[in-house]
Design an enzyme around this catalytic site. Structure first.
Site, PDB file in Angstrom:
ATOM      1  N   ARG A 100       0.811  -1.219   0.000  1.00  0.00           N
ATOM      2  CA  ARG A 100       0.000   0.000   0.000  1.00  0.00           C
ATOM      3  C   ARG A 100       0.850   1.279   0.000  1.00  0.00           C
ATOM      4  O   ARG A 100       0.336   2.381  -0.141  1.00  0.00           O
ATOM      5  CB  ARG A 100      -0.958  -0.010   1.201  1.00  0.00           C
ATOM      6  CG  ARG A 100      -2.045  -1.063   1.079  1.00  0.00           C
ATOM      7  CD  ARG A 100      -2.731  -1.370   2.415  1.00  0.00           C
ATOM      8  NE  ARG A 100      -1.972  -2.320   3.232  1.00  0.00           N
ATOM      9  CZ  ARG A 100      -2.342  -2.727   4.449  1.00  0.00           C
ATOM     10  NH1 ARG A 100      -3.452  -2.256   4.987  1.00  0.00           N
ATOM     11  NH2 ARG A 100      -1.603  -3.592   5.118  1.00  0.00           N
TER      12      ARG A 100
ATOM     13  N   LYS B  46       8.671  -1.209   3.236  1.00  0.00           N
ATOM     14  CA  LYS B  46       7.911  -0.261   4.068  1.00  0.00           C
ATOM     15  C   LYS B  46       8.666   0.169   5.315  1.00  0.00           C
ATOM     16  O   LYS B  46       8.732   1.349   5.634  1.00  0.00           O
ATOM     17  CB  LYS B  46       6.572  -0.900   4.467  1.00  0.00           C
ATOM     18  CG  LYS B  46       5.793  -0.054   5.457  1.00  0.00           C
ATOM     19  CD  LYS B  46       4.383  -0.520   5.631  1.00  0.00           C
ATOM     20  CE  LYS B  46       4.281  -1.804   6.392  1.00  0.00           C
ATOM     21  NZ  LYS B  46       2.863  -2.184   6.607  1.00  0.00           N
TER      22      LYS B  46
ATOM     23  N   GLY C 263       1.685 -13.818   5.291  1.00  0.00           N
ATOM     24  CA  GLY C 263       0.887 -13.313   6.399  1.00  0.00           C
ATOM     25  C   GLY C 263       1.661 -13.263   7.703  1.00  0.00           C
ATOM     26  O   GLY C 263       2.745 -13.836   7.833  1.00  0.00           O
ATOM     27  N   THR C 264       1.072 -12.563   8.677  1.00  0.00           N
ATOM     28  CA  THR C 264       1.787 -12.320   9.939  1.00  0.00           C
ATOM     29  C   THR C 264       2.021 -13.615  10.732  1.00  0.00           C
ATOM     30  O   THR C 264       3.058 -13.747  11.395  1.00  0.00           O
ATOM     31  CB  THR C 264       1.018 -11.304  10.808  1.00  0.00           C
ATOM     32  OG1 THR C 264      -0.366 -11.681  10.848  1.00  0.00           O
ATOM     33  CG2 THR C 264       1.128  -9.893  10.247  1.00  0.00           C
TER      34      THR C 264
ATOM     35  N   ASN D 129       0.763   2.065   6.865  1.00  0.00           N
ATOM     36  CA  ASN D 129       0.460   1.196   5.734  1.00  0.00           C
ATOM     37  C   ASN D 129       0.521   1.949   4.417  1.00  0.00           C
ATOM     38  O   ASN D 129       0.631   1.341   3.369  1.00  0.00           O
ATOM     39  CB  ASN D 129      -0.925   0.567   5.899  1.00  0.00           C
ATOM     40  CG  ASN D 129      -0.957  -0.407   7.079  1.00  0.00           C
ATOM     41  OD1 ASN D 129      -0.030  -1.174   7.284  1.00  0.00           O
ATOM     42  ND2 ASN D 129      -2.003  -0.330   7.864  1.00  0.00           N
TER      43      ASN D 129
ATOM     44  N   ARG E 176      21.513  21.218  10.255  1.00  0.00           N
ATOM     45  CA  ARG E 176      21.720  19.789  10.067  1.00  0.00           C
ATOM     46  C   ARG E 176      22.574  19.203  11.184  1.00  0.00           C
ATOM     47  O   ARG E 176      23.035  19.920  12.077  1.00  0.00           O
ATOM     48  CB  ARG E 176      22.312  19.578   8.674  1.00  0.00           C
ATOM     49  CG  ARG E 176      21.300  20.017   7.622  1.00  0.00           C
ATOM     50  CD  ARG E 176      21.883  20.154   6.243  1.00  0.00           C
ATOM     51  NE  ARG E 176      22.395  18.890   5.747  1.00  0.00           N
ATOM     52  CZ  ARG E 176      23.072  18.777   4.599  1.00  0.00           C
ATOM     53  NH1 ARG E 176      23.293  19.842   3.853  1.00  0.00           N
ATOM     54  NH2 ARG E 176      23.510  17.615   4.211  1.00  0.00           N
TER      55      ARG E 176
ATOM     56  N   ASN F  61      30.174  38.424  12.993  1.00  0.00           N
ATOM     57  CA  ASN F  61      29.003  38.823  12.210  1.00  0.00           C
ATOM     58  C   ASN F  61      29.169  38.301  10.796  1.00  0.00           C
ATOM     59  O   ASN F  61      30.123  38.659  10.103  1.00  0.00           O
ATOM     60  CB  ASN F  61      28.868  40.343  12.188  1.00  0.00           C
ATOM     61  CG  ASN F  61      27.573  40.746  11.519  1.00  0.00           C
ATOM     62  OD1 ASN F  61      26.511  40.714  12.117  1.00  0.00           O
ATOM     63  ND2 ASN F  61      27.653  41.079  10.231  1.00  0.00           N
TER      64      ASN F  61
HETATM   65  C1  UD1 Z   1      -2.001  -6.211  11.306  1.00  0.00           C
HETATM   66  C2  UD1 Z   1      -2.982  -7.079  12.099  1.00  0.00           C
HETATM   67  C3  UD1 Z   1      -4.159  -6.215  12.553  1.00  0.00           C
HETATM   68  C4  UD1 Z   1      -3.649  -5.028  13.356  1.00  0.00           C
HETATM   69  C5  UD1 Z   1      -2.588  -4.246  12.585  1.00  0.00           C
HETATM   70  C6  UD1 Z   1      -1.953  -3.222  13.511  1.00  0.00           C
HETATM   71  C7  UD1 Z   1      -2.863  -9.367  11.212  1.00  0.00           C
HETATM   72  C8  UD1 Z   1      -3.522 -10.371  10.353  1.00  0.00           C
HETATM   73  N1  UD1 Z   1      -3.474  -8.166  11.282  1.00  0.00           N
HETATM   74  O1  UD1 Z   1      -2.654  -5.781  10.125  1.00  0.00           O
HETATM   75  O2  UD1 Z   1      -5.049  -6.970  13.334  1.00  0.00           O
HETATM   76  O3  UD1 Z   1      -4.735  -4.166  13.714  1.00  0.00           O
HETATM   77  O4  UD1 Z   1      -1.552  -5.125  12.106  1.00  0.00           O
HETATM   78  O5  UD1 Z   1      -1.149  -2.340  12.818  1.00  0.00           O
HETATM   79  O6  UD1 Z   1      -1.851  -9.641  11.820  1.00  0.00           O
HETATM   80  N2  UD1 Z   1       4.666  -8.960   7.772  1.00  0.00           N
HETATM   81  C9  UD1 Z   1       5.646  -9.921   7.561  1.00  0.00           C
HETATM   82  N3  UD1 Z   1       5.378 -10.986   6.776  1.00  0.00           N
HETATM   83  C10 UD1 Z   1       4.171 -11.183   6.191  1.00  0.00           C
HETATM   84  C11 UD1 Z   1       3.167 -10.208   6.414  1.00  0.00           C
HETATM   85  C12 UD1 Z   1       3.441  -9.108   7.214  1.00  0.00           C
HETATM   86  O7  UD1 Z   1       6.758  -9.803   8.084  1.00  0.00           O
HETATM   87  O8  UD1 Z   1       4.014 -12.196   5.486  1.00  0.00           O
HETATM   88  C13 UD1 Z   1       4.984  -7.778   8.606  1.00  0.00           C
HETATM   89  C14 UD1 Z   1       4.869  -6.478   7.870  1.00  0.00           C
HETATM   90  O9  UD1 Z   1       6.110  -6.147   7.268  1.00  0.00           O
HETATM   91  C15 UD1 Z   1       4.462  -5.498   8.962  1.00  0.00           C
HETATM   92  C16 UD1 Z   1       3.732  -6.365   9.977  1.00  0.00           C
HETATM   93  O10 UD1 Z   1       4.065  -7.697   9.668  1.00  0.00           O
HETATM   94  O11 UD1 Z   1       5.581  -4.883   9.559  1.00  0.00           O
HETATM   95  C17 UD1 Z   1       2.220  -6.165   9.918  1.00  0.00           C
HETATM   96  O12 UD1 Z   1       1.776  -6.503   8.615  1.00  0.00           O
HETATM   97  P1  UD1 Z   1       0.683  -5.611   7.860  1.00  0.00           P
HETATM   98  O13 UD1 Z   1       0.465  -6.184   6.524  1.00  0.00           O
HETATM   99  O14 UD1 Z   1       1.047  -4.182   7.955  1.00  0.00           O
HETATM  100  O15 UD1 Z   1      -0.595  -5.920   8.755  1.00  0.00           O
HETATM  101  P2  UD1 Z   1      -1.896  -5.028   8.920  1.00  0.00           P
HETATM  102  O16 UD1 Z   1      -2.755  -5.194   7.718  1.00  0.00           O
HETATM  103  O17 UD1 Z   1      -1.542  -3.651   9.318  1.00  0.00           O
HETATM  104 CA    CA Z   2       0.386  -2.508   9.468  1.00  0.00          CA
END
Ligand code: UD1
Ligand code: CA
Length: 416
Positions: A13, A20, A76-77, A225, A297, A341
């Site tokens: 995004r 990111k 996914g997370t 995001n 700076r 100055n």
């Molecule tokens: C996630 C949570 C959501 C929460 C939000 C808070 C899940 C499914 N959802 O959503 O409930 O409210 O964070 O900000 O967990 N990442 C990885 N590998 C992956 C996917 C993601 O390392 O395969 C990392 C991303 O780089 C990021 C973090 O995990 O730093 C969160 O991932 P992101 O996609 O931003 O999750 P959200 O949609 O924000």
């Molecule tokens: Ca996030």
């Protein structure tokens, strides 16, 4: 306690090639803010899950003692946490999970969260906050006040979407049950990802004690995001820094039009006019006047009662007390003595094409308008330069001389 920081995502995004978590906020990657909070909590060796442009992210970890673990594909997370399983094989006790894209969470809040988790003796705790606009966050679903599940935006019912208590993405797990629960997470959701958030519902159903601790502020809960989020976070960090300086007696005429990075020192009684940009490492004395439109700076140190006026940029320079540089100057790699100055349009030409060279300007020197110092040069105390002088290294200047011309020579030897 072990910690896992999630930083493998691309950040689709953001619409950017840069991972990111490496987008800068005041010159420092978003990820560094997270690692600093963990370091403050005494976590010496956090594991950072890397994936998208892993080498690039890895190169930022060393100063924090952080250890990278690779998530080859980003599914996914939940899948990301699984990538740290082998690294944590010998660990026991609690695991703190921290998203790499949440730079506003304060160390105090982490402390409160850890303390509350210990008090309640929950198997899992999630840190939550209330958001006036919860869109995009996972909602904390409660039944009779007790934690039931976390529901992602895209999978939520309209009733669930109305919930304002949201998941910050920060959790404390008992290590053993974390990895057991992750085995049971499926991809049955709108995004087709392995959600870490699903483990909490799984564990609660199995009878474990899962707690949502509403201890973070809405501001802290702001993640990054999108580019818009990045700007929002930058603004908040700026606001926090300015508030700290205000509390110590610094006046900002227009705080919303002034940028002060973390790690800046400003003395009491100093007035900052609008549209200044002050970077990490700058130190400003007491009772100074800065701006409008000044850029200070890193490595700039300014003594008390000095005036750095409009369209002046200073970089790696020691500027003494009661120095006046009021208009249109570049001061780079300069040492400027007390009471000097610096006339309008003065430039230190510090780069000879190969390296940066120093300009030393003595005490009470009067620099005429539009003087160029072709560094390296040394101007003794009490010297005066005429308007438009170009001061070059070769020519000898003695204390108290008046130098003029191109190249600048002491006036006595100069044809009048
Ligand atoms: C996630 C949570 C959501 C929460 C939000 C808070 C899940 C499914 N959802 O959503 O409930 O409210 O964070 O900000 O967990 N990442 C990885 N590998 C992956 C996917 C993601 O390392 O395969 C990392 C991303 O780089 C990021 C973090 O995990 O730093 C969160 O991932 P992101 O996609 O931003 O999750 P959200 O949609 O924000
Ligand atoms: Ca996030």
């Amino acid at each position: 306690m072990e910690a896992i920081v999630l930083a493998a995502g691309k950040g689709t995004r953001m619409c950017s090639e840069l991972p990111k978590v490496l987008h800068p906020v005041f010159g420092k990657p978003v990820l560094a803010y997270a690692l600093e909070v963990l370091a403050k909590a005494g976590i010496k060796k956090p594991y950072v899950v890397v994936g998208y442009k892993a080498d690039k992210v890895r190169s930022f970890l060393k100063p924090y003692g952080a250890v990278p673990v690779l998530q080859r594909e980003q599914k996914g997370t939940g899948h990301a946490v699984m990538a740290a399983k082998a690294a944590l094989a010998n660990a026991s006790g609690s695991v703190l999970i921290w998203p790499g894209d949440m730079p506003l969470v304060k160390p105090e809040t982490l402390e409160k969260f850890l303390a509350a988790h210990q008090r309640s003796r929950a198997h899992v705790s999630v840190l939550s906050c209330d958001q006036a606009d919860p869109w995009g966050y996972g909602r904390i679903v409660r039944e009779e006040g007790l934690f039931a599940a976390i529901r992602e935006e895209w999978d939520a019912t309209p009733e669930e979407r109305a919930i304002r208590e949201v998941n910050t993405g920060i959790y404390l797990f008992d290590k053993k049950i974390l990895f057991e629960a992750l085995q049971k997470v499926g991809q049955n959701n709108r995004k087709g990802e392995y959600y870490l958030t699903d483990t909490l519902e799984i564990l609660r159903r199995e009878g474990y004690y899962v707690e949502a601790l509403l201890l973070a502020s809405a501001e802290e809960g702001q993640g990054i995001n999108s580019q818009k989020d990045l700007a929002t976070v930058t603004k908040k960090i700026n606001g926090r820094e300015i508030a700290k300086h205000q509390a110590r007696g610094v006046t900002f005429m227009a705080p919303d039009q002034t940028f002060v990075a973390p790690g800046v020192k400003i003395g009491k009684g100093t007035m900052i006019y609008p549209w200044c940009f002050i970077e990490t490492g700058a130190e400003i004395g007491a009772h100074c006047e800065i701006g409008p439109f000044a850029k200070l700076r890193g490595g700039v140190v300014i003594g008390d009662e000095s005036v750095i006026g409009s369209f002046v940029e200073a970089n790696r320079s020691r500027i003494g007390k009661k120095v006046s540089a009021k208009h249109l100057s570049y001061l780079g790699d300069a040492v400027i003595g007390d009471g000097a100055n610096v006339g309008a349009g003065t430039i230190t030409a510090n780069f000879d094409g190969k390296k940066k060279q120093q300009t030393t300007i003595g005490k009470n020197v009067r620099v005429g308008a539009n003087t160029v110092f072709v560094a390296p040069v040394r101007i003794p105390d009490g010297t005066t330069t005429g308007a438009g002088s170009v001061v070059i290294p070769k020519i000898k200047i003695k204390k108290g001389d008046v130098v003029v011309g191109v190249p600048a020579r002491p006036l006595a030897k100069h044809k009048r």
